[in-house]
Design an enzyme around this catalytic site. Sequence first.
Site, PDB file in Angstrom:
ATOM      1  N   ASN A  69       4.440   7.176  13.746  1.00  0.00           N
ATOM      2  CA  ASN A  69       4.227   7.845  12.408  1.00  0.00           C
ATOM      3  C   ASN A  69       2.759   8.070  13.371  1.00  0.00           C
ATOM      4  O   ASN A  69       1.603   8.694  12.892  1.00  0.00           O
ATOM      5  CB  ASN A  69       3.689   7.357  11.556  1.00  0.00           C
ATOM      6  CG  ASN A  69       5.085   6.871  11.129  1.00  0.00           C
ATOM      7  OD1 ASN A  69       5.112   5.765  10.411  1.00  0.00           O
ATOM      8  ND2 ASN A  69       5.663   7.978   9.997  1.00  0.00           N
ATOM      9  N   GLU A 118       3.752  13.469   8.821  1.00  0.00           N
ATOM     10  CA  GLU A 118       4.110  11.743   9.455  1.00  0.00           C
ATOM     11  C   GLU A 118       3.996  12.130  10.673  1.00  0.00           C
ATOM     12  O   GLU A 118       5.306  10.567  11.175  1.00  0.00           O
ATOM     13  CB  GLU A 118       5.188  11.191   8.510  1.00  0.00           C
ATOM     14  CG  GLU A 118       4.628  11.138   7.285  1.00  0.00           C
ATOM     15  CD  GLU A 118       3.706  10.254   6.378  1.00  0.00           C
ATOM     16  OE1 GLU A 118       3.545   8.959   7.007  1.00  0.00           O
ATOM     17  OE2 GLU A 118       2.361  10.477   5.598  1.00  0.00           O
ATOM     18  N   LEU A 172       0.717  -1.306  -0.108  1.00  0.00           N
ATOM     19  CA  LEU A 172       0.130   0.157  -0.448  1.00  0.00           C
ATOM     20  C   LEU A 172       0.831   1.235   0.109  1.00  0.00           C
ATOM     21  O   LEU A 172       0.172   2.048  -0.610  1.00  0.00           O
ATOM     22  CB  LEU A 172      -1.049   0.390   1.243  1.00  0.00           C
ATOM     23  CG  LEU A 172      -2.178  -1.232   0.894  1.00  0.00           C
ATOM     24  CD1 LEU A 172      -2.457  -1.501   3.116  1.00  0.00           C
ATOM     25  CD2 LEU A 172      -2.895  -1.118   0.413  1.00  0.00           C
ATOM     26  N   CYS A 231      10.734   2.533  13.482  1.00  0.00           N
ATOM     27  CA  CYS A 231       9.281   2.632  12.753  1.00  0.00           C
ATOM     28  C   CYS A 231       8.159   2.775  14.105  1.00  0.00           C
ATOM     29  O   CYS A 231       6.748   3.367  14.932  1.00  0.00           O
ATOM     30  CB  CYS A 231       8.639   2.410  12.430  1.00  0.00           C
ATOM     31  SG  CYS A 231      10.064   2.342  10.470  1.00  0.00           S
ATOM     32  N   ASP A 280      13.696   9.307   9.315  1.00  0.00           N
ATOM     33  CA  ASP A 280      13.849   8.161  10.114  1.00  0.00           C
ATOM     34  C   ASP A 280      13.988   7.141   9.832  1.00  0.00           C
ATOM     35  O   ASP A 280      14.601   5.771  10.250  1.00  0.00           O
ATOM     36  CB  ASP A 280      12.803   7.568  11.479  1.00  0.00           C
ATOM     37  CG  ASP A 280      11.587   6.934  10.714  1.00  0.00           C
ATOM     38  OD1 ASP A 280      11.343   6.569   9.505  1.00  0.00           O
ATOM     39  OD2 ASP A 280      10.739   6.735  11.986  1.00  0.00           O
ATOM     40  N   HIS A 308      10.290   8.301   5.441  1.00  0.00           N
ATOM     41  CA  HIS A 308      10.492   9.374   5.834  1.00  0.00           C
ATOM     42  C   HIS A 308      11.554   9.036   6.705  1.00  0.00           C
ATOM     43  O   HIS A 308      13.193   9.029   5.857  1.00  0.00           O
ATOM     44  CB  HIS A 308       9.758   8.281   7.311  1.00  0.00           C
ATOM     45  CG  HIS A 308       8.608   7.905   6.955  1.00  0.00           C
ATOM     46  ND1 HIS A 308       8.044   7.283   7.535  1.00  0.00           N
ATOM     47  CD2 HIS A 308       7.732   8.980   6.783  1.00  0.00           C
ATOM     48  CE1 HIS A 308       6.277   7.175   7.384  1.00  0.00           C
ATOM     49  NE2 HIS A 308       6.267   8.772   6.698  1.00  0.00           N
TER      50      HIS A 308
HETATM   51  O1  SUG Z   1       3.695   3.709   6.236  1.00  0.00           O
HETATM   52  N1  SUG Z   1       4.396   1.144   5.387  1.00  0.00           N
HETATM   53  C1  SUG Z   1       4.840   1.626   6.642  1.00  0.00           C
HETATM   54  C2  SUG Z   1       5.376   1.813   7.688  1.00  0.00           C
HETATM   55  C3  SUG Z   1       6.008   3.252   8.454  1.00  0.00           C
HETATM   56  C4  SUG Z   1       7.077   3.370   8.967  1.00  0.00           C
HETATM   57  N2  SUG Z   1       7.214   4.110   9.136  1.00  0.00           N
HETATM   58  C5  SUG Z   1       8.510   4.813  10.258  1.00  0.00           C
HETATM   59  N3  SUG Z   1       9.373   5.256   9.207  1.00  0.00           N
HETATM   60  N4  SUG Z   1       8.182   5.654  10.909  1.00  0.00           N
HETATM   61  C6  SUG Z   1       4.326   3.306   5.480  1.00  0.00           C
HETATM   62  O2  SUG Z   1       4.321   3.272   4.734  1.00  0.00           O
HETATM   63  C7  SUG Z   1       3.235  -0.798   4.443  1.00  0.00           C
HETATM   64  C8  SUG Z   1       1.987  -1.042   4.308  1.00  0.00           C
HETATM   65  C9  SUG Z   1       1.388  -2.356   3.817  1.00  0.00           C
HETATM   66  O3  SUG Z   1       1.332  -2.438   2.194  1.00  0.00           O
HETATM   67  O4  SUG Z   1       0.518  -3.416   3.526  1.00  0.00           O
HETATM   68  C10 SUG Z   1       3.108   0.387   5.310  1.00  0.00           C
HETATM   69  O5  SUG Z   1       2.002   1.209   5.328  1.00  0.00           O
END
Ligand code: SUG
Length: 455
Positions: free
Chosen positions: A114, A178, A25, A379, A256, A254
């Site tokens: 996030n 974010e 996603l 994360c 991070d 991001h």
């Molecule tokens: O927002 N992955 C999250 C990962 C978040 C990582 N957070 C930080 N870097 N702080 C995102 O991209 C993937 C979900 C999916 O593909 O099923 C997702 O939402």
Amino acid sequence: METAIDAREANFDGLVGPTHNYGGLSYGNMASSSNSARPSNPKQAAQQGLQKMKSLHDMGMIQGVLAPQSRPDLYTLRRLGFTGNDSQVIEQAAKKDPAILASCYSASSMWTANAATVSPSSDSSDGRLHFTPANLVNRFHRSIEHQTTGRILQATFANPEHFAHHQALPSSDHFGDEGAANHTRFCQEYGKAGVEFFVYGQHAFNGQAPKPAKYPARQSLEASQAVARLHGLKNEQVVFAQQNPEVIDAGVFHNDVIAVGNGNVSFYHQLAFLNTQQVNHNLQQAMSNMGNGEMHFIEVPANQVSVQDAVKSYLFNSQLLSLPHLNDGKMGIVVPQECRENANVSAYLDQLIASDSAIDEVLVFDLKQSMSNGGGPACLRLRVVLNEAEQDAVNPACIMNSILFPRLMEWTEKHYRDLLSEADLADPQLLTESHSALDELTQILRLGSVYDFQR
Ligand code: SUG
């Protein structure tokens, strides 16, 4: 000179929800795209996260737990025109638009970096600890998190004398926010006014400014500025910096994913920012403005660790922790095991520990289930600096300890599946299982009725 109040950093990790799956996603997040439609193991995902929480608790850190969101998000599915009872809504969505159903089923609230931006009370003008839930507008599946996130944060940090909760920023790309994934706080001591560092990917109202060409810049400068205003921060304690658009296009969705900080240490990749020299100058200046001492910059050279290595291994999506057993300002670095599987990164880590930098210990965790969606150790956690009175005011049922850990492990054993594939999302039984899991969880964590289905 301000006196420091005794304060500590707590980490509130997101408990992985029972519908953890690989939906592909997040455009621009390499792991999410490359693992799309692979079967997941929600039980293992939750237990990997719990093991990290327990280990940090055992090392003397304050470790909190933030509850997952209820999925699928039936409220959103109904807003999108799917009708009937709960099972019918799911069946219709599965038939007519499985991509929408997958988005409404995502367990993405697990990545609590996030969830919100957090400013400690020693930084804010009203002496309270401030939370602004992130609107996460850039990705549909995440844009539906912020309301429940706000409710969970309020149930965890309830006392209005200590905690101020803001609404998420307006849901428009202009104010794409974010949360703490693009925010770091530097300080001399946790309880003393520090420096808040906001990193953004694009200017919303200036079309001429640099921005990535391929992947989205999920955070805008204007969003970061709004959060700094809401939290009552002084201009002289805030630094805004633009992420290098080229690294966003290389998969750094991001900040991070390419930089992390703690105390007076900034650990970052050589290519993380647009103008590193200026950024570091501004950080040092802000630290001096606030009567704090020297910053320590640890720049990782691109010829030792490429941006690609950083994105694959998640070296920078680590937690830099002032662990109680380390003295003289030394820190431990919590990394995912992928860092030991990458020869360049592993060699760099060995060199780092052997040097006389502030980073003295490497702690490796297996977080593969979350990593496969682009979510590493950093994360999974929201940092909250708490003074003693605030520690006492936090909902105690949300704090990890030797009773809560086995209780939650047992709870995952009882309610979670160990295999979930795309096709399973059409099965309304998954909703029933998920609701009964979360109903029990709200009792374990004493949250009250935070979920729509309980209201
Ligand atoms: O927002 N992955 C999250 C990962 C978040 C990582 N957070 C930080 N870097 N702080 C995102 O991209 C993937 C979900 C999916 O593909 O099923 C997702 O939402």
